[in-house]
Scaffold this motif. Structure first.
Motif, PDB file in Angstrom:
ATOM      1  N   GLY A   4     -17.330   1.497  29.624  1.00  0.00           N
ATOM      2  CA  GLY A   4     -16.109   0.734  29.415  1.00  0.00           C
ATOM      3  C   GLY A   4     -16.244  -0.536  28.616  1.00  0.00           C
ATOM      4  N   SER A   5     -17.252  -0.596  27.760  1.00  0.00           N
ATOM      5  CA  SER A   5     -17.392  -1.790  26.928  1.00  0.00           C
ATOM      6  C   SER A   5     -17.121  -1.430  25.472  1.00  0.00           C
ATOM      7  CB  SER A   5     -18.803  -2.350  27.085  1.00  0.00           C
ATOM      8  OG  SER A   5     -19.136  -3.145  25.969  1.00  0.00           O
ATOM      9  N   ARG A  21     -19.192 -15.384  20.927  1.00  0.00           N
ATOM     10  CA  ARG A  21     -19.088 -15.709  22.354  1.00  0.00           C
ATOM     11  C   ARG A  21     -18.148 -16.895  22.584  1.00  0.00           C
ATOM     12  NH1 ARG A  21     -22.098 -19.248  25.586  1.00  0.00           N
ATOM     13  NH2 ARG A  21     -23.508 -19.663  23.843  1.00  0.00           N
ATOM     14  N   ILE A  22     -18.394 -17.980  21.846  1.00  0.00           N
ATOM     15  CA  ILE A  22     -17.554 -19.163  22.059  1.00  0.00           C
ATOM     16  C   ILE A  22     -16.381 -19.176  21.072  1.00  0.00           C
ATOM     17  CG2 ILE A  22     -17.506 -21.692  22.186  1.00  0.00           C
ATOM     18  CD1 ILE A  22     -20.455 -21.678  22.804  1.00  0.00           C
ATOM     19  N   MET A  37     -25.866  -4.878  24.836  1.00  0.00           N
ATOM     20  CA  MET A  37     -25.912  -6.090  24.043  1.00  0.00           C
ATOM     21  C   MET A  37     -26.412  -5.739  22.646  1.00  0.00           C
ATOM     22  SD  MET A  37     -27.680  -9.583  25.258  1.00  0.00           S
ATOM     23  CE  MET A  37     -26.578 -10.706  26.048  1.00  0.00           C
ATOM     24  N   THR A  67     -12.986 -17.530  21.985  1.00  0.00           N
ATOM     25  CA  THR A  67     -12.208 -18.296  22.960  1.00  0.00           C
ATOM     26  C   THR A  67     -11.552 -19.509  22.298  1.00  0.00           C
ATOM     27  OG1 THR A  67     -13.523 -17.559  24.823  1.00  0.00           O
ATOM     28  CG2 THR A  67     -12.418 -19.687  25.076  1.00  0.00           C
ATOM     29  N   ALA A  87     -12.712 -12.123  22.592  1.00  0.00           N
ATOM     30  CA  ALA A  87     -13.225 -12.892  23.734  1.00  0.00           C
ATOM     31  C   ALA A  87     -13.466 -11.972  24.919  1.00  0.00           C
ATOM     32  CB  ALA A  87     -12.243 -13.994  24.111  1.00  0.00           C
ATOM     33  N   GLU A  88     -12.588 -11.006  25.069  1.00  0.00           N
ATOM     34  CA  GLU A  88     -12.698 -10.069  26.187  1.00  0.00           C
ATOM     35  C   GLU A  88     -13.870  -9.111  26.007  1.00  0.00           C
ATOM     36  OE1 GLU A  88     -11.907  -8.263  29.686  1.00  0.00           O
ATOM     37  OE2 GLU A  88     -10.830 -10.023  28.956  1.00  0.00           O
ATOM     38  N   GLU A  89     -14.058  -8.648  24.778  1.00  0.00           N
ATOM     39  CA  GLU A  89     -15.017  -7.569  24.541  1.00  0.00           C
ATOM     40  C   GLU A  89     -16.354  -8.023  23.955  1.00  0.00           C
ATOM     41  OE1 GLU A  89     -14.721  -4.660  25.636  1.00  0.00           O
ATOM     42  OE2 GLU A  89     -12.593  -4.475  26.118  1.00  0.00           O
ATOM     43  N   SER A  90     -16.457  -9.267  23.553  1.00  0.00           N
ATOM     44  CA  SER A  90     -17.724  -9.767  22.993  1.00  0.00           C
ATOM     45  C   SER A  90     -18.860  -9.520  23.972  1.00  0.00           C
ATOM     46  CB  SER A  90     -17.600 -11.273  22.740  1.00  0.00           C
ATOM     47  OG  SER A  90     -18.878 -11.846  22.588  1.00  0.00           O
ATOM     48  N   CYS A  91     -19.994  -9.126  23.457  1.00  0.00           N
ATOM     49  CA  CYS A  91     -21.131  -8.916  24.360  1.00  0.00           C
ATOM     50  C   CYS A  91     -21.681 -10.252  24.829  1.00  0.00           C
ATOM     51  CB  CYS A  91     -22.218  -8.067  23.702  1.00  0.00           C
ATOM     52  SG  CYS A  91     -23.299  -8.921  22.537  1.00  0.00           S
ATOM     53  N   GLY A  92     -21.351 -11.309  24.117  1.00  0.00           N
ATOM     54  CA  GLY A  92     -21.779 -12.632  24.555  1.00  0.00           C
ATOM     55  C   GLY A  92     -23.120 -13.055  24.002  1.00  0.00           C
ATOM     56  N   LYS A  93     -23.650 -12.275  23.081  1.00  0.00           N
ATOM     57  CA  LYS A  93     -24.981 -12.624  22.591  1.00  0.00           C
ATOM     58  C   LYS A  93     -24.935 -13.769  21.579  1.00  0.00           C
ATOM     59  CE  LYS A  93     -29.178 -10.618  20.615  1.00  0.00           C
ATOM     60  NZ  LYS A  93     -29.944  -9.395  20.445  1.00  0.00           N
TER      61      LYS A  93
END
Lengths: 949, 71, 514
Positions: free
Chosen positions: C265-266, C447-448, C285, C451, C436-442
């Motif tokens: 679900g990503s 990531r920022i 990631m 948002t 923002a919702e789906e970013s893996c955050g790496k």
């Protein structure tokens, strides 16, 4: 941070803080490529990142998520660059240089992007730099400066993590999530460097956050190695000591005084106050890694229990009386001489300490040989690795491991026998685990299911879960398979080994009594498992054996060491990178203690006292006549004390009353003597029986060298002034002089000079040399001026390799109806040896008491539940421990540690010992257990011993 | 030192040295290398006084020790 | 016996196809009618679902939007004979919308029983594989290269070049990974092919394996596609039974194993390196490139990663030859594209056509304009991170380069239509929110930045310091585009910038937009 130098040290040391960081690991390629960076051309090994190439050329590229102890990650986007002929702005950490590449690290485009990235970072970061604990040691702060950020146009009112909580559960460091920049360095350090995989990133996108899994750091899988704290570029993961005390201002590079790995550390101080210990990347043994003990558990050195003044008492029932150094030394000398006059030259002796420096040890054994005039010197290696010395010198010619630690990175098959490296040698275990994760095969031979058998991303191919006491049977069965299935490396053996003993060994090992099928019945290890393990060891390319006290502390410890040595020779697994036979030494300087001539039969460099030529050299140098016959081993001293022949003992930094087997017997011996002198940091179990207490120095105060398990001689530098006012070698010299033997050195370096002058394997070693090169592995002499990382490369030290027959002789200590369980002992990560140091630190958080691991069925049979107090009795004694019902031990086997004097595990251990070296059989004691009604003290308490004496 | 301890130590060594024609030599070498002179002479006295209680090998060991000492 | 086709495609199922099939079967049994129900895939004309077809001597006659309660009536009206009725479409194959298509990848979808290997083969299946077996691996790769086939996942990288890299990389193990994490809004071609003609994908993957020397294939399917997963698993089992997969593919000696792996679900796991991480059992990631997966891919081994549509085009290329495929398309966009028309559109569904058709033709002529009947304001092509195009781009030819010229991107070929009631500031904000919702955050920009993007757009819409915030938004878009690690953050500015540029009024902008 500027490069700091220590006023006390002899060389300028780089601070851990300012230690150069090239962002990505060094490439090992031999192929060189040329790259142009900002107009200048540089030649670097292929595979080097653009970031590293630039950094090495002195042209630092901004970075946050990159650090050269970790693989490149490419997340922070601060290190972007432009490459001629390529689109976009690739990250320099993840871009390897290519021949002819033209890189621009400072363009208007990348400058703007970096600034904009930094602006994003700061829009979610507290603006409290001035009051932040990392002020001055913060890469985010540095990079904000480099990027030239002047304004956060997003404001600080957007979505953020500024109110995120701080996790202070770990006693040594805190995790302040509000300061986290999610660079993943901590997570990657935990994965790549430590190999525990305790940390992860939880959530995704803006909600990504570092998580130890579960409630907090303390309750997580975290082993507090400190790798994450070191990797953190901000104050997110910060030592509590730094938060409390502030940033250190000076640095001294020194060596850890815990286990035999011998990690190099930068001691970082403010004035004379130690703020933190940071592992040094240039340390040969640890290469920047550490464990919870070395990294954090150093507070004992300034613990209020430290004794800093000499003390005397006539009788051990008297109160201690603080005296001057003069009085203490005169009293001791007079008393020792009086004993010798009355009972003869051989009536006194001493024990050297594996915790002390080579220089201190050398001086102690010199005092005994020259001033006491006998060879009654032994060392604590007697009770741990003496069989290693015997076994390896008999077969190979050297009393030491064959490899350097780095070697394991080239091993294809790793065999771990009777060792628990993740607890006892954690920094080496991390190297080992990294190699296993890369695909090396693993064979574990141990009665217990140690962590290596199965943990995160690690699974042993074979676990030979043998009955305690059957090592030799199993190693013989493995050799039997190799010999009978045509797996012997005939070429190696023919070229390198003595044919007579080999052929005799071959005949012996092929006997049916050594077959896996016969051994299965003795050891409980399925024959097929033995066969598979044997084939894997013999055919899996580079196979290396690592072993610990589970090999040596048996009635056949020496036989087992020779059995492993045979195996390595038979398969040609000796003399190159990735192979070998390697003891994992328990104490920081147990190798050095052996090297320095601490054994009653050997002078420094493992030369027998009966060797006239060698002895004459010492006699010339020391201007004294030496005895040509071996002196007493520790157990001989005890036995002779009880029989009245041995009356005075100098115990240098060892707690024999806690660490030696059969406590009752040891205490009987100690109470039988006229004079017991203890030199140590703290009063301990042994000092209860002492008449003289001479305060010692902690490793933070010592000046000298330690030699680790890979024969690496590391410098120990004084970080602070000696709390007792004297270096230990000075005390020894004064005592020797008081006894009438002239012994004087101006400094510790002179002692090493004397060691080098008289010990061929140390010929090239001096403090000046070590300060220049960092460390060196002996032999270091004219033939090997830069030391010897791997031994027996072109031939065995003894000439031809010597196969030894190794018949299995079962120990007489067997389980029976009265004592149906076998007790074996071991270590735990957070505690060290008898616990004198670690018990005086916050490490007790993890291991407040000794625990008895017991199998579910054995517990059920006796109505014992988890956490219950139980009485453990052997035919020797009884003690009380807390039960832990565990799957780690098989049915019929129980396991405990001996870190706490109150539990006194050695109250129950027996007098049995290795046939060749008298190393005690700690690993096998037949016991029975039953629920204890109250936490009754061990049966042979001090009081009971004293009344009997 | 109690003679029973020496006897036990010698017995341990004897059990662990493989049986060959020169076993007694290996054991006597071991005792010379690692035992104090007093341990050796106490053991010699005890074995020679109670020869029938000891194996042929240990008897040969103490004879060898004496021979070496006289050499 | 009369064959009746009731689709089991998810779109048809959602419109009650199962109930329809059930009703037909019950009524046939009750009335003693000799009916065989075939559960086919969908023809792609989703506005007609459930589309029931009846086999007649003249061809397959279709009945549109059939509901279960209509069955008695339809049966009495002569459905089994293909008799006329209000809902009768006549011979389906002769429908203009189908006649005008060039169905290569979707040649069998909607026609055959997806799980009948016999029908698959009788409709031209396995010919490509047999040809490939007879060729050298290098020849197979050359054929794919010559066909001009490019990655249909969005990046448009030439498939043959990727394959060639894997072919020429020495390794003890190589992998074929099919990316079926079809997460873009308005896309469903992968799903429809997997549900309607799974053997085409399987055959394509086997050919890829033979071509590059890979013996293992993995299909990474998003968990939101339970029917596709089910059909694939059944098809793989059938392929194994029939030695199409296994130790010797069709007796050729080539080994090929195939497995379905389900995502969690990503969205970002549709990014190829995040997909590899996920396949390895790790957190999804993104990995930094280099190294490219063709050299260091799954478990560090050389790996071909292609989209479902790319791999599904391969059997036909090998069956009919590169030249045949090459003849379709324009410029460097060769062959056909399976367009997916979605959103506010009258005739939504699948349209397979050679590259080169104009956007206007696709949306207006084929799609029939909006479903609401209101004027089209904009279309978004290539998923949630694709650019918005207005009607001034109606003449752009659909192709990789031609779309790029007008600031768009083809992506996976999904086209989402909006009428004039849409607020484009909301759409721009949605793009940032989605990221923002789906970013893996790496990586930091994604990531920022995503948002912050939402916050800055809100400030612009609220009229706060518009000039300053527009400049900031532009800087943010720049740092996300040029600084992000993967296309997730890198493409997010596309819809934002295009919305802002085309419809500044929706943002309440008083100042001029650069």
């Amino acid at each position: 941070m500027t490069i700091l130098s220590d006023p006390r040290g002899t060389m300028p040391m780089r601070s851990g803080i300012g230690e150069a960081d090239y962002g990505t690991p060094k490439s090992t390629s031999d192929v060189m490529v040329s790259v142009t960076i900002d107009g200048e051309t540089h030649v670097v090994p292929e595979g080097t990142s653009v970031m590293r190439a630039a950094g090495e050329a002195g042209c630092d590229i901004p970075k946050l998520c990159a650090t050269d102890s970790l693989q490149p990650f490419g997340s922070c986007r601060m290190c972007i660059i432009e490459i001629d002929g390529r689109r976009g702005t690739p990250a320099s950490c993840t871009t390897p240089v290519e021949d002819g590449m033209v890189v621009r690290t400072q363009t208007a485009k990348v400058a703007k992007l970096r600034k904009n990235v930094m602006e994003l970072y700061i829009s979610d970061h507290p603006l409290d730099c001035l009051t932040c604990s990392a002020n001055g040691d913060c890469e985010l702060q540095d990079m904000a400066g480099v990027a030239g950020l002047r304004e956060v146009r997003y404001g600080m009112d957007g979505k953020n993590h500024l109110d995120a909580p701080t996790d202070s559960s770990n006693p040594y460091f805190s995790f302040d999530e509000s300061k986290c920049i999610v660079c993943n360095r901590c997570v990657r350090a935990c994965d790549e460097v430590q190999g525990t995989l305790a940390l992860t990133i939880e959530g995704r996108g803006f909600n990504s956050k570092v998580s130890p899994g579960g409630l907090n750091f303390l309750s997580s899988e975290c082993v507090s190695c400190g790798a994450c704290v070191q990797a953190c570029p901000t104050a997110t993961l910060q030592e509590k000591s730094v938060i409390d005390l502030g940033m250190p201002t000076r640095t001294v590079q020194t060596t850890c005084a815990y286990c035999g790995v011998g990690c190099s550390f930068n001691a970082e101080l403010r004035g004379d106050e130690l703020v933190r210990m940071v592992p040094t990347k240039t340390g040969g043994a640890n290469e920047g890694h550490s464990c919870v003990k070395g990294r954090f558990a150093w507070g004992y050195a300034s613990h209020s229990d430290r004794i800093t003044k000499p003390m005397l008492r006539e009788k051990i029932t008297d109160e201690w009386r603080e005296v001057s150094w003069d009085e203490a030394i005169q009293y001791t000398a007079t008393k020792l001489k009086a004993i010798q006059e009355k009972y003869g030259d051989n009536s006194i002796g001493g024990i050297t300490s594996s915790r002390c420096t080579n220089e201190e040890i050398f001086v102690v054994q010199k005092m005994i040989r020259a001033a006491f005039g006998n060879n009654n010197v032994d060392t604590c290696a007697r009770v741990c690795h003496s069989p290693t010395g015997y076994g390896l010198s008999t077969t190979y010619g050297t009393s030491a491991g064959t490899q350097d630690f780095k070697s394991v990175a080239n091993s294809d098959v790793i065999v771990v026998i009777g060792a628990n490296p993740t607890d006892a040698h954690p920094v080496f275990a991390s190297r080992m685990k990294r190699r296993i994760r890369e695909g090396a095969n693993l064979i574990v031979i141990d009665p217990r299911k140690i962590d290596l058998v199965e943990s995160a991303h690690i699974k042993a191919d074979h676990h030979l879960q043998l009955q305690p006491g059957t090592n030799v049977a199993v190693i013989n069965a493995i050799a039997h398979v190799i010999a009978t299935e045509g797996l012997i490396d005939e070429e190696f053996v023919a070229e390198r080994c003595d044919p007579g003993p080999f052929n005799r060994w071959r005949k012996f090992i092929e006997l049916p009594e050594n077959s896996p099928e016969v051994v299965e019945a003795q050891s409980g290890v399925p024959a097929e498992t033995i066969r598979q393990a044997a084939r894997l060891y013999a055919t899996g390319k580079n196979a290396a054996i690592y072993y610990g006290l589970g090999v040596t502390e048996h009635s056949q410890g020496s036989t087992m060491v020779m059995g492993m040595a045979n195996l390595a020779m038979a398969t040609g697994n000796i003399g190159r990178d990735g192979v070998g036979v390697n003891p994992l030494r328990g104490q920081n300087n147990v190798q050095g203690a052996c090297d320095m001539g601490s054994f009653p039969h050997e002078l420094s460099g493992y030369r027998h006292v009966s060797d006239n030529a060698v002895r004459e050299q010492f006699e010339m140098l020391w201007d004294v006549k030496l005895m040509s016959d071996p002196g007493m081993r520790i157990p001989n001293m005890f036995d002779n004390a009880i029989s009245g022949e041995f009356r005075g003992l100098f115990v240098h930094g060892e707690d024999i009353a806690q660490s030696d087997p059969n406590t009752k017997h040891v205490e009987h011996a100690l109470t039988s003597m006229d004079l017991v002198v203890v030199q140590d940091l703290f009063l301990n179990e042994t000092s209860k029986f002492a008449h003289v207490f001479l305060p010692g120095t902690s490793f933070l105060e010592k000046d000298g060298t330690f030699t680790n398990a890979e024969r690496r001689i590391n410098r120990v530098r004084p970080v602070m002034a000696a709390k007792n006012g004297k270096q230990e070698w000075q005390i020894i010299c004064e005592l020797a002089q008081a006894m009438g033997y002239e012994m004087h050195y101006d400094n510790a370096a002179q002692i090493m000079d004397e060691i080098a002058a008289i010990t061929p394997t140390f010929k090239g070693v001096s403090f000046a040399m070590l300060d220049e090169v960092g460390s060196v592995q002996w032999p270091c002499n004219d033939a090997a001026p830069t030391g010897t990382p791997i031994m027996h490369v072109d031939g065995f030290v003894r000439g031809q390799g010597q196969f030894m027959e190794t018949p299995f002789v079962p120990t007489e200590e067997r389980s029976n109806r009265k004592f149906p369980l076998l007790l074996t002992t071991g270590r735990i990560l957070s505690q060290y040896n008898v616990g004198a140091q670690t018990r005086r630190t916050a490490n007790v958080t993890w291991h407040p008491e000794d625990i008895l691991e017991i199998h579910e069925s054995d517990a059920a049979l006796r109505g014992i539940v988890d956490g219950q107090k139980i009485a453990v009795s052997s035919r020797i004694g009884e003690t009380i421990l807390t039960a832990l019902v565990s799957e780690r031990v098989p049915a019929g086997v129980v396991h405990t540690t001996f870190h706490h004097p109150t539990s006194g595990a050695n109250v129950v251990t027996t007098e049995y010992s290795d046939w060749a070296t008298n190393c005690p059989e700690f690993k096998v004691t037949a016991v029975e257990i039953r629920p204890a009604d109250s936490s009754a003290a061990p049966t042979n308490t001090l009081e009971s011993v004293l009344t009997k004496a | 030192m109690d003679i029973s301890i020496l006897t036990r130590m010698a017995g341990d060594i004897e059990r662990n040295v493989p049986i060959h024609e020169e076993t007694y030599l290996r054991i006597s070498e071991h005792l010379v290398k690692f035992w104090t002179p007093k341990m050796r002479s106490d053991f010699y006295k005890h074995v020679t006084a109670n020869r029938e209680d000891f194996s042929e090998t240990l008897n040969k060991v103490v004879d060898e020790l004496r021979a070496k000492a006289n050499a | 016996m009369t064959k009746v086709f009731v689709p089991m495609d998810s779109a048809a199922l959602s419109m009650g196809a199962n109930e329809v099939a059930q009703a037909i079967s019950e009524h046939a049994a009750k009335n003693g009618l000799d009916v065989t129900i075939v559960r086919n895939g969908s023809r792609g004309m989703l506005w007609l679902e459930p589309l029931v077809e009846v086999e007649t001597p003249a061809g397959r006659v279709g009945y549109a939007n059939v509901s279960a309660d209509q069955i008695p009536e339809l049966l009495s009206a002569g459905l089994l004979n293909g008799d006329s009725h209000d809902s009768c479409l006549g011979i389906v194959e002769e429908l203009e919308i189908l006649r005008n298509q060039t169905r290569i990848t979707f040649a069998r979808v909607g026609i055959i029983d997806p799980l009948s290997l016999v029908e698959y083969e009788s409709h031209g299946g396995l010919k490509g594989l047999r040809n490939a077996i007879a060729m050298s691996p290098a020849q197979v790769v050359a054929e794919v290269t010559d066909s001009g086939l490019r990655g249909r996942g969005g990046a448009g990288f030439p498939a043959g070049i990727k394959w060639n890299t894997v072919l020429n990389t020495e390794s003890d193990q190589k992998y074929i990974c099919c990316n079926a994490d079809e997460g873009d809004s308005g896309t469903f071609a992968d799903r429809m092919l997997m549900e309607g003609d799974p053997f085409t994908l399987i055959e394509g993957m086997i050919i890829a394996g033979i071509a590059v020397g890979a013996t293992e294939g993995l299909i990474y399917v998003r968990s939101e596609y339970p029917h596709a997963i089910d059909v694939l698993n059944q098809a793989i089992a059938i392929a194994n039974e029939n030695k199409l997969l296994g130790d010797s593919v069709l007796g050729s000696g080539f080994k090929f194993k195939l497995e379905v792996r389900v995502g969690a679900g990503s969205y970002v796991c549709g990014e190829e390196t995040a997909m590899l991480e996920s396949l390895e059992g790790k957190r999804g990631m993104v990995r930094a490139k280099p190294p490219i997966p063709a050299l260091v891919g799954l478990f560090g081994k050389p790996t071909v990663i292609n989209n479902v549509m790319t791999l599904a085009a391969v059997p036909m290329i090998l069956a009919d030859g590169a030249a045949s495929y090459q003849t379709f398309g324009v410029d460097r966009s060769r062959g056909t594209q399976v367009f997916q028309l979605a959103g506010n559109i009258l005739r939504g569904g699948i349209v397979e056509l050679p590259f080169g058709i104009t956007l206007g033709e696709l949306v207006d002529t084929i799609g029939g304009g909006t479903y609401s009947g209101r004027p089209i304001k904009t279309v978004q092509i290539g998923g949630p991170l694709g650019a918005y195009l207005g009607t001034e781009s109606w003449d752009v030819q659909m192709g990789y380069e031609s779309l790029a010229e007008v600031g768009g991107m083809l992506g996976h070929g999904g086209i989402v239509v909006f009428d004039d009631t849409v607020n484009m500031a909301k759409q721009a904000r949605f793009a940032m929110e989605f990221c923002a919702e789906e970013s893996c955050g790496k990586c930091t920009p994604c990531r920022i930045g995503s948002t912050r993007g939402v916050e800055v757009i809100d400030r612009i819409v609220a009229g706060e310091d518009q000039a300053k915030n527009l400049e900031l938004l532009e800087d943010l878009c720049e740092v996300m585009t040029d600084g992000s690690l993967c296309a997730m953050g890198g493409l997010t500015p596309l819809p934002v910038r295009s919305a802002l540029k085309l419809f500044p009024a929706d943002f309440g902008i008083k100042v001029e937009v650069k």
